[in-house]
Design a protein around this motif. Structure first.
Motif, PDB file in Angstrom:
ATOM      1  N   ASN A  56       0.852  -1.187   0.000  1.00  0.00           N
ATOM      2  CA  ASN A  56       0.000   0.000   0.000  1.00  0.00           C
ATOM      3  C   ASN A  56       0.893   1.244   0.000  1.00  0.00           C
ATOM      4  O   ASN A  56       1.805   1.361   0.831  1.00  0.00           O
ATOM      5  CB  ASN A  56      -0.910   0.019   1.237  1.00  0.00           C
ATOM      6  CG  ASN A  56      -1.887  -1.139   1.240  1.00  0.00           C
ATOM      7  OD1 ASN A  56      -2.870  -1.129   0.535  1.00  0.00           O
ATOM      8  ND2 ASN A  56      -1.583  -2.159   2.037  1.00  0.00           N
ATOM      9  N   LEU A  58       0.860   5.607  -0.424  1.00  0.00           N
ATOM     10  CA  LEU A  58       0.119   6.866  -0.499  1.00  0.00           C
ATOM     11  C   LEU A  58       1.123   8.007  -0.537  1.00  0.00           C
ATOM     12  O   LEU A  58       1.836   8.254   0.430  1.00  0.00           O
ATOM     13  CB  LEU A  58      -0.816   7.027   0.702  1.00  0.00           C
ATOM     14  CG  LEU A  58      -1.670   8.298   0.701  1.00  0.00           C
ATOM     15  CD1 LEU A  58      -2.583   8.347  -0.527  1.00  0.00           C
ATOM     16  CD2 LEU A  58      -2.477   8.419   1.982  1.00  0.00           C
ATOM     17  N   HIS A  72      -1.634   6.749  -5.380  1.00  0.00           N
ATOM     18  CA  HIS A  72      -2.217   5.854  -4.373  1.00  0.00           C
ATOM     19  C   HIS A  72      -2.261   4.424  -4.909  1.00  0.00           C
ATOM     20  O   HIS A  72      -2.781   4.176  -6.004  1.00  0.00           O
ATOM     21  CB  HIS A  72      -3.626   6.324  -4.011  1.00  0.00           C
ATOM     22  CG  HIS A  72      -4.240   5.543  -2.893  1.00  0.00           C
ATOM     23  ND1 HIS A  72      -5.606   5.504  -2.682  1.00  0.00           N
ATOM     24  CD2 HIS A  72      -3.690   4.766  -1.920  1.00  0.00           C
ATOM     25  CE1 HIS A  72      -5.863   4.736  -1.630  1.00  0.00           C
ATOM     26  NE2 HIS A  72      -4.717   4.277  -1.158  1.00  0.00           N
ATOM     27  N   HIS A  74      -3.434   0.596  -3.498  1.00  0.00           N
ATOM     28  CA  HIS A  74      -4.075  -0.144  -2.418  1.00  0.00           C
ATOM     29  C   HIS A  74      -4.041  -1.633  -2.732  1.00  0.00           C
ATOM     30  O   HIS A  74      -4.571  -2.074  -3.752  1.00  0.00           O
ATOM     31  CB  HIS A  74      -5.528   0.313  -2.232  1.00  0.00           C
ATOM     32  CG  HIS A  74      -6.257  -0.423  -1.145  1.00  0.00           C
ATOM     33  ND1 HIS A  74      -5.934  -0.307   0.184  1.00  0.00           N
ATOM     34  CD2 HIS A  74      -7.285  -1.320  -1.212  1.00  0.00           C
ATOM     35  CE1 HIS A  74      -6.737  -1.066   0.907  1.00  0.00           C
ATOM     36  NE2 HIS A  74      -7.562  -1.697   0.074  1.00  0.00           N
ATOM     37  N   GLU A  75      -3.343  -2.385  -1.882  1.00  0.00           N
ATOM     38  CA  GLU A  75      -3.186  -3.833  -2.052  1.00  0.00           C
ATOM     39  C   GLU A  75      -2.675  -4.167  -3.448  1.00  0.00           C
ATOM     40  O   GLU A  75      -3.184  -5.044  -4.139  1.00  0.00           O
ATOM     41  CB  GLU A  75      -4.503  -4.557  -1.766  1.00  0.00           C
ATOM     42  CG  GLU A  75      -4.923  -4.418  -0.302  1.00  0.00           C
ATOM     43  CD  GLU A  75      -6.196  -5.194   0.016  1.00  0.00           C
ATOM     44  OE1 GLU A  75      -6.841  -5.693  -0.939  1.00  0.00           O
ATOM     45  OE2 GLU A  75      -6.544  -5.282   1.199  1.00  0.00           O
ATOM     46  N   GLU A  78      -3.245   0.259  -8.350  1.00  0.00           N
ATOM     47  CA  GLU A  78      -3.256   1.725  -8.379  1.00  0.00           C
ATOM     48  C   GLU A  78      -4.692   2.240  -8.345  1.00  0.00           C
ATOM     49  O   GLU A  78      -5.554   1.782  -9.102  1.00  0.00           O
ATOM     50  CB  GLU A  78      -2.547   2.224  -9.643  1.00  0.00           C
ATOM     51  CG  GLU A  78      -2.345   3.727  -9.690  1.00  0.00           C
ATOM     52  CD  GLU A  78      -1.489   4.161 -10.862  1.00  0.00           C
ATOM     53  OE1 GLU A  78      -1.702   5.290 -11.352  1.00  0.00           O
ATOM     54  OE2 GLU A  78      -0.618   3.368 -11.293  1.00  0.00           O
ATOM     55  N   VAL A  79      -4.954   3.196  -7.467  1.00  0.00           N
ATOM     56  CA  VAL A  79      -6.300   3.761  -7.302  1.00  0.00           C
ATOM     57  C   VAL A  79      -6.292   5.186  -7.852  1.00  0.00           C
ATOM     58  O   VAL A  79      -5.977   6.149  -7.140  1.00  0.00           O
ATOM     59  CB  VAL A  79      -6.729   3.758  -5.818  1.00  0.00           C
ATOM     60  CG1 VAL A  79      -8.175   4.225  -5.684  1.00  0.00           C
ATOM     61  CG2 VAL A  79      -6.538   2.373  -5.197  1.00  0.00           C
ATOM     62  N   SER A  82      -8.462   8.190  -6.303  1.00  0.00           N
ATOM     63  CA  SER A  82      -8.016   8.920  -5.113  1.00  0.00           C
ATOM     64  C   SER A  82      -7.156  10.124  -5.465  1.00  0.00           C
ATOM     65  O   SER A  82      -6.968  11.019  -4.641  1.00  0.00           O
ATOM     66  CB  SER A  82      -7.222   7.998  -4.188  1.00  0.00           C
ATOM     67  OG  SER A  82      -7.996   6.890  -3.790  1.00  0.00           O
ATOM     68  N   ASN A 123       3.260   0.968   3.143  1.00  0.00           N
ATOM     69  CA  ASN A 123       2.759   0.091   4.204  1.00  0.00           C
ATOM     70  C   ASN A 123       2.571  -1.322   3.645  1.00  0.00           C
ATOM     71  O   ASN A 123       1.929  -1.517   2.618  1.00  0.00           O
ATOM     72  CB  ASN A 123       1.427   0.628   4.719  1.00  0.00           C
ATOM     73  CG  ASN A 123       0.977  -0.080   5.976  1.00  0.00           C
ATOM     74  OD1 ASN A 123       1.716  -0.884   6.552  1.00  0.00           O
ATOM     75  ND2 ASN A 123      -0.253   0.188   6.395  1.00  0.00           N
TER      76      ASN A 123
END
Length: 203
Positions: A56, A58, A72, A74-75, A78-79, A82, A123
């Motif tokens: 993760n 950010l 961003h 997440h898992e 790419e998001v 956001s 993270n």
């Protein structure tokens, strides 16, 4: 926002051991001109045979007035939703570098409001850390300087120059007039004298 920044700094200073995000490889401060491109890079340690689904990321721009999401993940996915609207279409990430433990983000068509502190949080299921750098984008130096308005003194000087030119032309015309006047008077006198001489001869 200040509390958030302080928390991130504390977390950064407390990170230890095998997982760490380093500040950009060559520098922690960047200088660039608007409309140019720049690449921000951080490295983090990876463990072999770990899936990217636990990754993760950010990355944010923090200014005095706002926090904007730059990138961003997440898992492992790419998001883009956001991402802050101001960065839309201007950020490209290097997927190959990410697998090697490097975050490489190219920010294109720089704007002056891209200046500020960039924080990148990473993270995973085995660690957390934050990298940071500062970017300063200056206005394009080749822009034409605005034309200065004519000052009153300049206008007065131009008026005086025009006045002197007019006076000079007037004086020249007057001199020509006087010369022509004397010329025609002398010519008339000469003709009168000749006529008188002829009349006396006739008598």
């Amino acid at each position: 926002m200040i509390c958030r920044i302080l928390l991130l700094i504390i977390l950064t200073s407390c990170v230890s051991g095998s997982f760490v995000v380093n500040d950009p490889v060559t520098q922690t401060s960047y200088q660039a001109e608007e409309n140019h491109n720049i690449t921000l890079e951080w490295t983090f340690t990876t463990k072999p045979h770990r899936t990217t689904k636990t990754l993760n990321i950010l990355c944010e721009l923090i200014t005095e007035h706002k926090v904007s999401v730059l990138y961003h993940v997440h898992e492992g996915v790419e998001v883009s939703e956001s991402q802050d609207e101001k960065f839309s279409g201007r950020v490209q990430s290097d997927k190959d570098a990410l697998r090697e433990g490097r975050i490489r983000l190219q920010l294109s068509r720089l704007r002056t409001d891209d200046s500020g502190l960039y924080l990148c949080e990473v993270n995973t299921d085995y660690g957390f850390s934050v990298g940071r750098c500062r970017l300063n984008v200056t206005a394009f130096s080749d822009q034409l300087q605005p034309q200065r308005p004519t000052t009153n003194s300049t206008a007065e000087n131009e008026g005086m120059i025009g006045f002197y030119i007019l006076m000079g032309v007037s004086a020249a015309l007057l001199a020509v007039f006087v010369i022509l006047l004397f010329y025609f008077r002398n010519k008339a006198r000469t003709q009168n004298s000749v006529a008188e001489v002829q009349m006396l001869s006739f008598l």
